[in-house]
Motif scaffolding. Structure first.
Motif, PDB file in Angstrom:
ATOM      1  N   GLU A  80      -4.400  42.504 -20.803  1.00 18.00           N
ATOM      2  CA  GLU A  80      -3.105  41.436 -20.867  1.00 18.00           C
ATOM      3  C   GLU A  80      -1.964  40.952 -22.079  1.00 18.00           C
ATOM      4  OE1 GLU A  80      -3.020  35.954 -19.959  1.00 18.00           O
ATOM      5  OE2 GLU A  80      -4.723  37.729 -19.383  1.00 18.00           O
ATOM      6  N   VAL A  81      -3.104  41.949 -23.591  1.00 14.98           N
ATOM      7  CA  VAL A  81      -2.414  41.166 -24.821  1.00 14.98           C
ATOM      8  C   VAL A  81      -1.658  42.609 -25.143  1.00 14.98           C
ATOM      9  CG1 VAL A  81      -2.783  41.572 -27.032  1.00 14.98           C
ATOM     10  CG2 VAL A  81      -4.494  40.504 -25.847  1.00 14.98           C
ATOM     11  N   GLU A  82      -2.013  44.420 -24.370  1.00 17.98           N
ATOM     12  CA  GLU A  82      -1.264  45.011 -24.053  1.00 17.98           C
ATOM     13  C   GLU A  82       0.194  44.815 -23.206  1.00 17.98           C
ATOM     14  OE1 GLU A  82       0.058  49.374 -24.604  1.00 17.98           O
ATOM     15  OE2 GLU A  82      -1.519  48.239 -25.753  1.00 17.98           O
ATOM     16  N   ALA A  83       0.293  43.819 -22.061  1.00 18.81           N
ATOM     17  CA  ALA A  83       1.491  43.729 -21.420  1.00 18.81           C
ATOM     18  C   ALA A  83       2.243  42.841 -21.722  1.00 18.81           C
ATOM     19  CB  ALA A  83       1.341  43.947 -20.578  1.00 18.81           C
ATOM     20  N   SER A  84       1.533  41.953 -23.078  1.00 16.87           N
ATOM     21  CA  SER A  84       2.327  40.705 -23.277  1.00 16.87           C
ATOM     22  C   SER A  84       3.376  40.636 -24.852  1.00 16.87           C
ATOM     23  CB  SER A  84       1.832  39.639 -23.387  1.00 16.87           C
ATOM     24  OG  SER A  84       0.347  39.989 -24.187  1.00 16.87           O
ATOM     25  N   THR A  85       2.754  41.832 -25.575  1.00 16.25           N
ATOM     26  CA  THR A  85       3.305  42.329 -27.135  1.00 16.25           C
ATOM     27  C   THR A  85       4.774  43.166 -26.379  1.00 16.25           C
ATOM     28  OG1 THR A  85       1.027  42.036 -27.968  1.00 16.25           O
ATOM     29  CG2 THR A  85       2.813  43.611 -29.201  1.00 16.25           C
ATOM     30  N   ALA A  87       7.095  44.302 -28.537  1.00 20.16           N
ATOM     31  CA  ALA A  87       7.326  45.580 -29.171  1.00 20.16           C
ATOM     32  C   ALA A  87       6.536  46.299 -29.589  1.00 20.16           C
ATOM     33  CB  ALA A  87       7.857  44.467 -30.859  1.00 20.16           C
ATOM     34  N   GLU A  88       6.770  47.349 -29.344  1.00 21.10           N
ATOM     35  CA  GLU A  88       6.001  48.870 -29.948  1.00 21.10           C
ATOM     36  C   GLU A  88       4.958  48.911 -31.151  1.00 21.10           C
ATOM     37  OE1 GLU A  88       5.359  53.245 -28.419  1.00 21.10           O
ATOM     38  OE2 GLU A  88       7.281  52.988 -29.070  1.00 21.10           O
ATOM     39  N   PRO A  89       6.183  48.473 -32.070  1.00 25.40           N
ATOM     40  CA  PRO A  89       5.291  48.791 -33.409  1.00 25.40           C
ATOM     41  C   PRO A  89       4.290  48.199 -33.244  1.00 25.40           C
ATOM     42  CG  PRO A  89       7.523  49.070 -33.540  1.00 25.40           C
ATOM     43  CD  PRO A  89       6.958  48.873 -31.930  1.00 25.40           C
ATOM     44  N   PHE A  90       3.895  46.688 -32.843  1.00 17.48           N
ATOM     45  CA  PHE A  90       2.916  45.614 -33.193  1.00 17.48           C
ATOM     46  C   PHE A  90       2.102  45.718 -32.600  1.00 17.48           C
ATOM     47  CE2 PHE A  90       6.585  42.368 -34.077  1.00 17.48           C
ATOM     48  CZ  PHE A  90       5.921  42.549 -35.557  1.00 17.48           C
ATOM     49  N   ARG A  91       2.805  46.534 -31.350  1.00 19.54           N
ATOM     50  CA  ARG A  91       1.264  47.211 -29.792  1.00 19.54           C
ATOM     51  C   ARG A  91       0.101  48.110 -30.835  1.00 19.54           C
ATOM     52  NH1 ARG A  91       5.591  47.042 -26.228  1.00 19.54           N
ATOM     53  NH2 ARG A  91       5.289  49.178 -26.091  1.00 19.54           N
ATOM     54  N   LEU A  92       1.046  49.276 -30.991  1.00 18.09           N
ATOM     55  CA  LEU A  92       0.361  50.077 -31.982  1.00 18.09           C
ATOM     56  C   LEU A  92      -0.452  49.644 -33.771  1.00 18.09           C
ATOM     57  CD1 LEU A  92       2.975  52.663 -32.245  1.00 18.09           C
ATOM     58  CD2 LEU A  92       1.172  52.583 -30.365  1.00 18.09           C
ATOM     59  N   GLY A  93       0.328  48.721 -34.188  1.00 18.25           N
ATOM     60  CA  GLY A  93      -0.373  47.954 -34.906  1.00 18.25           C
ATOM     61  C   GLY A  93      -1.697  47.366 -34.770  1.00 18.25           C
ATOM     62  N   SER A  94      -1.668  46.214 -33.927  1.00 20.84           N
ATOM     63  CA  SER A  94      -2.495  46.187 -33.412  1.00 20.84           C
ATOM     64  C   SER A  94      -4.032  46.787 -32.748  1.00 20.84           C
ATOM     65  CB  SER A  94      -2.320  44.747 -31.642  1.00 20.84           C
ATOM     66  OG  SER A  94      -3.857  43.785 -31.554  1.00 20.84           O
ATOM     67  N   ARG A  95      -3.236  47.456 -32.376  1.00 23.50           N
ATOM     68  CA  ARG A  95      -4.665  48.665 -31.674  1.00 23.50           C
ATOM     69  C   ARG A  95      -5.557  48.828 -32.656  1.00 23.50           C
ATOM     70  NH1 ARG A  95      -1.995  51.357 -26.517  1.00 23.50           N
ATOM     71  NH2 ARG A  95      -4.000  52.987 -26.769  1.00 23.50           N
ATOM     72  N   ARG A  96      -4.835  49.859 -33.903  1.00 21.39           N
ATOM     73  CA  ARG A  96      -4.666  50.640 -35.257  1.00 21.39           C
ATOM     74  C   ARG A  96      -5.419  49.205 -35.525  1.00 21.39           C
ATOM     75  NH1 ARG A  96       0.098  53.281 -38.471  1.00 21.39           N
ATOM     76  NH2 ARG A  96      -1.745  53.506 -39.573  1.00 21.39           N
ATOM     77  N   ASN A  97      -5.629  48.517 -35.943  1.00 19.39           N
ATOM     78  CA  ASN A  97      -5.903  47.085 -36.888  1.00 19.39           C
ATOM     79  C   ASN A  97      -7.220  47.364 -36.464  1.00 19.39           C
ATOM     80  OD1 ASN A  97      -4.432  47.030 -39.553  1.00 19.39           O
ATOM     81  ND2 ASN A  97      -4.041  44.970 -38.305  1.00 19.39           N
ATOM     82  N   GLY A  98      -7.300  46.999 -34.615  1.00 19.14           N
ATOM     83  CA  GLY A  98      -8.334  46.679 -34.077  1.00 19.14           C
ATOM     84  C   GLY A  98      -9.481  47.679 -33.806  1.00 19.14           C
ATOM     85  N   ALA A  99      -9.138  48.753 -33.578  1.00 22.78           N
ATOM     86  CA  ALA A  99      -9.202  49.930 -33.967  1.00 22.78           C
ATOM     87  C   ALA A  99     -10.723  50.254 -35.441  1.00 22.78           C
ATOM     88  CB  ALA A  99      -9.526  51.554 -33.941  1.00 22.78           C
ATOM     89  N   ILE A 197      -1.237  34.088 -22.390  1.00 29.09           N
ATOM     90  CA  ILE A 197      -1.069  34.776 -23.652  1.00 29.09           C
ATOM     91  C   ILE A 197       0.333  36.059 -23.836  1.00 29.09           C
ATOM     92  CG2 ILE A 197      -1.763  36.942 -24.991  1.00 29.09           C
ATOM     93  CD1 ILE A 197      -4.594  37.169 -23.732  1.00 29.09           C
ATOM     94  N   GLU A 198       0.847  34.509 -25.502  1.00 35.36           N
ATOM     95  CA  GLU A 198       2.782  34.945 -24.922  1.00 35.36           C
ATOM     96  C   GLU A 198       2.799  34.566 -26.488  1.00 35.36           C
ATOM     97  OE1 GLU A 198       4.772  32.319 -22.014  1.00 35.36           O
ATOM     98  OE2 GLU A 198       3.982  30.692 -22.702  1.00 35.36           O
ATOM     99  N   SER A 199       4.571  35.312 -26.465  1.00 34.14           N
ATOM    100  CA  SER A 199       4.449  35.066 -28.133  1.00 34.14           C
ATOM    101  C   SER A 199       5.906  35.336 -27.595  1.00 34.14           C
ATOM    102  CB  SER A 199       3.940  35.998 -29.016  1.00 34.14           C
ATOM    103  OG  SER A 199       4.644  37.482 -28.391  1.00 34.14           O
ATOM    104  N   PHE A 200       6.504  34.385 -29.504  1.00 28.51           N
ATOM    105  CA  PHE A 200       8.580  34.605 -28.699  1.00 28.51           C
ATOM    106  C   PHE A 200       9.008  34.768 -30.455  1.00 28.51           C
ATOM    107  CE2 PHE A 200      11.800  32.719 -29.188  1.00 28.51           C
ATOM    108  CZ  PHE A 200      12.985  33.417 -28.197  1.00 28.51           C
ATOM    109  N   SER A 201       8.539  35.708 -31.201  1.00 29.38           N
ATOM    110  CA  SER A 201       9.154  35.806 -32.565  1.00 29.38           C
ATOM    111  C   SER A 201      10.003  37.534 -32.308  1.00 29.38           C
ATOM    112  CB  SER A 201       7.755  36.385 -33.177  1.00 29.38           C
ATOM    113  OG  SER A 201       6.803  38.075 -32.455  1.00 29.38           O
ATOM    114  N   PRO A 202      11.402  37.030 -32.004  1.00 26.96           N
ATOM    115  CA  PRO A 202      12.363  37.334 -32.184  1.00 26.96           C
ATOM    116  C   PRO A 202      13.077  38.631 -33.141  1.00 26.96           C
ATOM    117  CG  PRO A 202      13.613  35.643 -30.677  1.00 26.96           C
ATOM    118  CD  PRO A 202      12.338  35.408 -30.960  1.00 26.96           C
TER     119      PRO A 202
END
Length: 221
Positions: A80-85, A87-99, A197-202
């Motif tokens: 759900e986090v993946e689908a609601s994010t 911007a790709e840089p934020f998706r990748l960053g979140s996964r890298r930070n999580g790892a 889960i939703e974000s809005f930071s255009p």
């Protein structure tokens, strides 16, 4: 007392969670908009706390914390986090930070960390940062309220630390922003959780996506 110490431990920038490599879109925003003064930076961070951390990361963390002993349900939150994010840089960053966070906890023996790490390595879980925080911090012994505050402080200090490294303002001014935004963070942490889960930071989303195409970068996003 131990709960407070555990929260300080996890919010400490010395903990090897990998966050130093990310500006959360701030580097791209500075390149896109030009110089950012202290007041504007404070507004950017406050809006990110309201519209990204409080409405997305906080929700994912709380849900993952509650079901940390059921990793099948944790995987669903990850997706759900993946689908609601957006911007790709934020998706990748979140996964890298999580790892990075998962790897650190696996090495120090936090209960549940190695099992969760195995699922991420198998591709069953994605290991987004707020999801990892929920699972790992419950395993580490943080109570839910302390985990929430630690997550918010990590988000807040991540912006100000990046701003100092980018030369947008000095270290003392950055701490002034942190101090002024602590009441907002406490208010957001205590607010009822949204149902989704939703974000809005255009501005930050656009800045991060433009930044990803840049040839010279200090940060990954």
């Amino acid at each position: 007392m131990i709960g407070q110490l555990l929260a300080i431990w996890q919010a400490d920038t010395a903990f090897p969670s990998g966050g130093f490599a990310f500006s959360n879109g701030l580097e791209g925003l500075a390149a896109l908009s030009g110089p950012i003064d202290e007041m504007e930076l404070e507004n950017v961070v406050a809006n990110a706390l309201r519209r990204r951390w409080a409405s997305a990361d906080r929700v994912a963390l709380a849900r993952a914390y509650r079901v940390a002993d059921d990793l099948d349900r944790v995987e669903a939150i990850d997706r759900e986090v993946e689908a609601s994010t957006l911007a790709e840089p934020f998706r990748l960053g979140s996964r890298r930070n999580g790892a990075s966070l998962i790897a650190a906890h696996a090495r120090i023996g936090t209960p549940g960390a190695r099992e969760f790490q195995g699922r991420v390595r198998q591709g069953r879980a994605l290991g987004h940062l707020p999801v990892a925080q929920g699972v790992l911090w419950r395993g580490a012994g943080l109570d839910a309220a302390s985990a929430m505050l630690a997550s918010g402080y990590v988000a807040l200090s991540g912006f100000t630390t990046a701003a100092v490294r980018l030369g947008l303002l000095g270290a003392v001014s950055a701490q002034g922003i942190v101090r002024r935004l602590l009441p907002l963070l406490a208010e957001l942490a205590a607010a009822p959780l949204p149902s989704r889960i939703e974000s809005f930071s255009p501005r930050l989303d656009i800045a991060a996506m433009r930044h990803a195409r840049g040839e010279v970068r200090l940060f990954s996003n």
